[in-house]
Design a protein around this motif. Structure first.
Motif, short mmCIF file in Angstrom:
data_model
loop_
_atom_site.label_atom_id
_atom_site.label_comp_id
_atom_site.label_asym_id
_atom_site.label_seq_id
_atom_site.Cartn_x
_atom_site.Cartn_y
_atom_site.Cartn_z
N GLU A 46 43.36 -40.86 60.31
CA GLU A 46 44.27 -39.72 60.40
C GLU A 46 45.71 -40.17 60.60
O GLU A 46 46.63 -39.64 59.98
N GLU A 47 45.91 -41.15 61.45
CA GLU A 47 47.27 -41.63 61.71
C GLU A 47 47.90 -42.25 60.45
O GLU A 47 49.06 -41.98 60.14
N SER A 48 47.15 -43.05 59.72
CA SER A 48 47.72 -43.67 58.51
C SER A 48 47.99 -42.61 57.44
O SER A 48 48.97 -42.70 56.70
N TYR A 49 47.12 -41.59 57.35
CA TYR A 49 47.38 -40.48 56.43
C TYR A 49 48.68 -39.78 56.81
O TYR A 49 49.55 -39.54 55.96
N ASN A 50 48.82 -39.43 58.08
CA ASN A 50 50.02 -38.73 58.54
C ASN A 50 51.27 -39.56 58.33
O ASN A 50 52.32 -39.03 57.91
N ASN A 51 51.20 -40.85 58.58
CA ASN A 51 52.35 -41.73 58.35
C ASN A 51 52.75 -41.75 56.88
O ASN A 51 53.93 -41.68 56.54
N THR A 52 51.75 -41.86 56.00
CA THR A 52 52.02 -41.87 54.56
C THR A 52 52.64 -40.55 54.12
O THR A 52 53.64 -40.53 53.40
N PHE A 53 52.06 -39.44 54.57
CA PHE A 53 52.57 -38.12 54.21
C PHE A 53 54.02 -37.96 54.67
O PHE A 53 54.89 -37.51 53.92
N ASP A 54 54.31 -38.37 55.90
CA ASP A 54 55.67 -38.28 56.43
C ASP A 54 56.64 -39.15 55.64
O ASP A 54 57.79 -38.76 55.40
N GLN A 55 56.20 -40.32 55.21
CA GLN A 55 57.08 -41.20 54.44
C GLN A 55 57.35 -40.62 53.05
O GLN A 55 58.45 -40.77 52.53
N ILE A 56 56.36 -39.98 52.46
CA ILE A 56 56.59 -39.31 51.18
C ILE A 56 57.64 -38.23 51.37
O ILE A 56 58.56 -38.10 50.57
N ASP A 57 57.52 -37.50 52.45
CA ASP A 57 58.48 -36.45 52.78
C ASP A 57 59.89 -37.03 52.89
O ASP A 57 60.84 -36.56 52.27
N ARG A 58 60.05 -38.09 53.67
CA ARG A 58 61.37 -38.68 53.90
C ARG A 58 61.91 -39.38 52.67
O ARG A 58 63.10 -39.30 52.37
N LYS A 59 61.07 -40.09 51.94
CA LYS A 59 61.54 -40.89 50.82
C LYS A 59 61.83 -40.06 49.57
O LYS A 59 62.66 -40.44 48.76
N SER A 60 61.12 -38.97 49.42
CA SER A 60 61.16 -38.33 48.12
C SER A 60 62.00 -37.08 48.03
O SER A 60 62.91 -37.01 47.22
N THR A 61 61.68 -36.08 48.82
CA THR A 61 62.27 -34.78 48.52
C THR A 61 62.60 -33.98 49.75
O THR A 61 62.10 -34.23 50.84
N ARG A 62 63.44 -33.00 49.53
CA ARG A 62 63.66 -31.95 50.52
C ARG A 62 63.89 -30.66 49.74
O ARG A 62 64.31 -30.68 48.59
N LEU A 63 63.62 -29.57 50.35
CA LEU A 63 63.80 -28.28 49.70
C LEU A 63 65.24 -27.84 49.86
O LEU A 63 65.77 -27.76 50.96
N ASN A 64 65.89 -27.57 48.77
CA ASN A 64 67.24 -27.04 48.79
C ASN A 64 67.10 -25.52 48.74
O ASN A 64 66.98 -24.92 47.68
N SER A 65 67.08 -24.89 49.90
CA SER A 65 66.74 -23.47 49.98
C SER A 65 67.76 -22.57 49.30
O SER A 65 67.43 -21.50 48.84
N SER A 66 69.00 -23.01 49.19
CA SER A 66 69.99 -22.15 48.55
C SER A 66 69.78 -22.08 47.04
O SER A 66 70.18 -21.11 46.41
N HIS A 67 69.17 -23.09 46.45
CA HIS A 67 68.95 -23.09 45.01
C HIS A 67 67.47 -23.03 44.65
O HIS A 67 67.12 -22.96 43.48
N GLN A 68 66.59 -23.09 45.66
CA GLN A 68 65.15 -23.08 45.45
C GLN A 68 64.70 -24.18 44.47
O GLN A 68 63.91 -23.94 43.57
N ILE A 69 65.28 -25.37 44.64
CA ILE A 69 64.86 -26.52 43.86
C ILE A 69 64.54 -27.66 44.81
O ILE A 69 64.93 -27.64 45.98
N ILE A 70 63.86 -28.62 44.31
CA ILE A 70 63.58 -29.82 45.10
C ILE A 70 64.61 -30.88 44.69
O ILE A 70 64.83 -31.11 43.51
N SER A 71 65.24 -31.51 45.68
CA SER A 71 66.26 -32.51 45.38
C SER A 71 66.04 -33.74 46.22
O SER A 71 65.28 -33.73 47.19
N TYR A 72 66.72 -34.82 45.85
CA TYR A 72 66.60 -36.07 46.60
C TYR A 72 67.09 -35.88 48.02
O TYR A 72 68.07 -35.19 48.27
N ALA A 73 66.42 -36.54 48.95
CA ALA A 73 66.83 -36.48 50.36
C ALA A 73 68.01 -37.41 50.58
O ALA A 73 68.27 -38.31 49.89
#
Length: 90
Positions: free
Chosen positions: A63-90
């Protein structure tokens, strides 16, 4: 002690994990996910966070390694740009 899971198909697991991460940012993602993080990058994150290998050299995670991987995908890849409703680089 947490349960250990075997990843039998790394690419399939990486694809599923990446899609789940994208869905956590937006219910309606329509972007090409390779523009944000590739399957190879996700596979590398899985490898980096794996807790070992089984007798057939499949990655082992918990579970810990899954959570770490998921969090790294979150940080490395994308964030939600709520004003434009698109996904953009973090």
């Amino acid at each position: 002690m947490s349960e250990t899971y075997v990843i039998n198909d790394l690419e399939q697991y990486a694809t599923s994990l990446r899609e789940n991460a994208a869905l956590s940012f937006s219910e309606n993602y329509n972007e090409n996910l390779d523009e944000f993080i590739t399957i190879n990058q996700v596979c590398q994150l899985i490898a980096d966070n794996a807790i070992g290998f089984d007798e057939e050299d499949n990655y082992l995670i918990d579970e810990e390694s899954y959570n770490n991987t998921f969090d790294q995908i979150d940080r490395k890849s994308t964030r939600l740009n709520s004003s434009h409703q698109i996904i953009s680089y973090a």
